[in-house]
Design a protein around this motif. Structure first.
Motif, short mmCIF file in Angstrom:
data_model
loop_
_atom_site.label_atom_id
_atom_site.label_comp_id
_atom_site.label_asym_id
_atom_site.label_seq_id
_atom_site.Cartn_x
_atom_site.Cartn_y
_atom_site.Cartn_z
N VAL A 78 0.87 -1.19 0.00
CA VAL A 78 0.00 0.00 0.00
C VAL A 78 0.89 1.23 0.00
O VAL A 78 1.79 1.35 0.85
N VAL A 79 0.66 2.11 -0.96
CA VAL A 79 1.42 3.36 -1.06
C VAL A 79 0.45 4.52 -0.97
O VAL A 79 -0.55 4.55 -1.70
N LEU A 159 6.31 16.83 -2.28
CA LEU A 159 6.22 15.40 -2.53
C LEU A 159 7.50 14.94 -3.21
O LEU A 159 7.95 15.56 -4.18
N PRO A 160 8.15 13.89 -2.73
CA PRO A 160 9.32 13.35 -3.44
C PRO A 160 8.96 13.03 -4.89
O PRO A 160 7.80 12.76 -5.22
N GLU A 161 9.94 13.07 -5.77
CA GLU A 161 9.69 12.78 -7.17
C GLU A 161 9.16 11.36 -7.34
O GLU A 161 9.51 10.45 -6.58
N PRO A 162 8.28 11.13 -8.34
CA PRO A 162 7.68 9.80 -8.53
C PRO A 162 8.68 8.66 -8.60
O PRO A 162 8.44 7.59 -8.03
N ASP A 163 9.82 8.87 -9.30
CA ASP A 163 10.78 7.77 -9.39
C ASP A 163 11.43 7.48 -8.04
O ASP A 163 11.79 6.32 -7.76
N ALA A 164 11.56 8.50 -7.18
CA ALA A 164 12.11 8.27 -5.85
C ALA A 164 11.13 7.46 -4.99
O ALA A 164 11.52 6.57 -4.24
N ILE A 165 9.83 7.77 -5.11
CA ILE A 165 8.81 7.01 -4.37
C ILE A 165 8.76 5.58 -4.89
O ILE A 165 8.67 4.62 -4.11
N PHE A 166 8.84 5.43 -6.21
CA PHE A 166 8.83 4.09 -6.81
C PHE A 166 10.00 3.26 -6.28
O PHE A 166 9.82 2.10 -5.88
N ASP A 167 11.19 3.84 -6.29
CA ASP A 167 12.37 3.11 -5.80
C ASP A 167 12.22 2.72 -4.33
O ASP A 167 12.58 1.61 -3.93
#
Length: 415
Positions: A78-79, A159-167
């Motif tokens: 869950v994110v 909000l952190p960048e999407p790729d940072a959240i994905f990682d």
């Protein structure tokens, strides 16, 4: 993998559409649950189109499937992004007023919160207590990035960048817990591009730097959670969004901007190609080419050594107490000759400049400048083993920023 993507009611919800695409393009099945407030920012149709699944925020839709129980039970992850102050408070106190908060209570797998809110809200004792409560229960809560917020304010809360959240999400699923943004709360100043030294109103002395490596560094630092200030000389690429830009042209202008920016910077990265020399005199009019006059003789004078001055001012405490523990990174674009190779010149430069890290690349007419790839060696004044990094300039930048994050968590190597 089955992922529940909860979307909070904040302006940063629009960035979560990119995060959703990263999840789906990686082959994951994603169910999006926006709060009612979130649908004011991004509509349900967008989430359904990007996820390929129906979207609802009501516990009374598809009651026969008991979604408020099923979704949490079935989710491998869950994110929550953006995790607003309101949503963090509801999660910490166990409220269950809609489908998303019910799903959080039923979640069996890992849960990741990516906060986004105004700085004062993030720093409020109530929010900090809610974050600590969630972390104590085993949830992962990222530190927000720093930078421009809604309106004219800047600070931690982006909000952190999407790729940072994905990682971070992928790391969490694989049992890694050391994925916090390494430069969260830090201010990083980066110089980029090449300086130009005017000869007259038309001509200048310049270099081949495109600014691509400096811009890639700014992106990597921003994605690592830092507040980024980019000192931009001549560049062939635009500056990235989410960073402060200070435009400069000459080495003297860059010096002035760098000394000012260093006053509140935790890290200074001097990646710009700075002219070593400038014309002693600048003609007010275009220098004419005439048959009845001799060829012009241009006298050059040395430009100041900005990197060395930054190190000296920091070590002497001139910059100010805000820079105690400041990390300074230099770049060396070197070519070998009959007197020595690239590594020998770089080692000598590191000792002469006194910076903490020196990023070295071998340059030439067909190497580095303007290219999308790079190969560097990172030297440390502490004497640790040289580190090599190669690939795209984004790959190299990620390695440099990762090394900087590591160095900031070590005992300062400075005398």
């Amino acid at each position: 993998m089955r992922i529940v993507l909860g979307v909070g009611g904040g302006i940063a919800a629009y960035k979560v559409a990119s995060l959703l695409r990263l999840f789906t393009e990686a082959g994951h099945h994603v169910t999006v649950i926006p709060t009612e407030a979130a649908t004011r920012f991004v509509g349900t149709a967008t989430w359904e189109a990007l996820s390929g699944n129906p979207v609802s925020n009501s516990v009374f839709d598809d009651v026969h499937q008991v979604n408020h129980v099923r979704l949490g039970h079935e989710a491998d992850l869950v994110v929550i992004a953006p995790a607003t102050a309101d949503l963090l408070a509801k999660a910490a106190t166990g409220q269950a007023g809609d489908l998303l908060t019910n799903t959080l209570l039923m979640a069996h797998g890992p849960v990741l919160f990516a906060p986004a809110m105004h700085t004062e809200m993030w720093q409020h004792p109530a929010t900090r207590a809610n974050v600590e409560t969630l972390r104590a229960r085993g949830a992962a809560v990222l530190e927000p990035a720093s930078g421009r917020l809604t309106g004219s304010d800047s600070g931690p809360g982006r909000l952190p960048e999407p790729d940072a959240i994905f990682d971070a999400a992928m790391a969490l699923v694989h049992g890694q817990t050391d994925f916090q943004l390494p430069l969260a709360g830090k201010t990083v100043t980066i110089s980029a591009g090449g300086t130009r030294e005017p000869l007259d109103p038309v001509r200048f002395l310049g270099n081949r730097s495109s600014g691509k490596q400096g811009v890639a560094l700014a992106v990597a630092a921003r994605n690592a959670g830092a507040t980024v200030r980019l000192l931009a000389a001549h560049m062939e690429v635009p500056p990235p969004p989410g960073v402060e830009v200070v435009n400069v042209e000459t080495a003297l202008q860059l010096r002035e901007a760098a000394l000012a920016a260093a006053a509140d910077s935790d890290v200074v990265i001097m990646s710009a190609a700075v002219a070593d020399f400038r014309p002693a005199e600048i003609s007010d009019t275009k220098i004419k080419k005439r048959d009845d006059t001799a060829d012009p003789v241009i006298t050059l004078v040395r430009n100041p050594d900005i990197l060395q001055e930054l190190v000296e001012r920091r070590n002497q405490g001139v910059t100010g107490p805000a820079t105690d523990g400041q990390l300074i990174v230099g770049f060396a674009a070197e070519t070998g000759d009959q007197h020595g190779d690239v590594r020998a010149y770089a080692e000598a430069k590191l000792q002469r400049k006194g910076c903490d890290l020196l990023v070295v690349n071998h340059v030439g007419s067909d190497k580095v400048f303007g290219k999308d790839t790079n190969s560097v060696v990172i030297l440390a004044r502490s004497g640790s083993e040289p580190q090599e990094a190669s690939g795209t300039k984004a790959d190299v930048s990620a390695a440099i920023i990762s090394r900087i994050g590591f160095e900031l968590n070590q005992v300062s190597p400075r005398a």
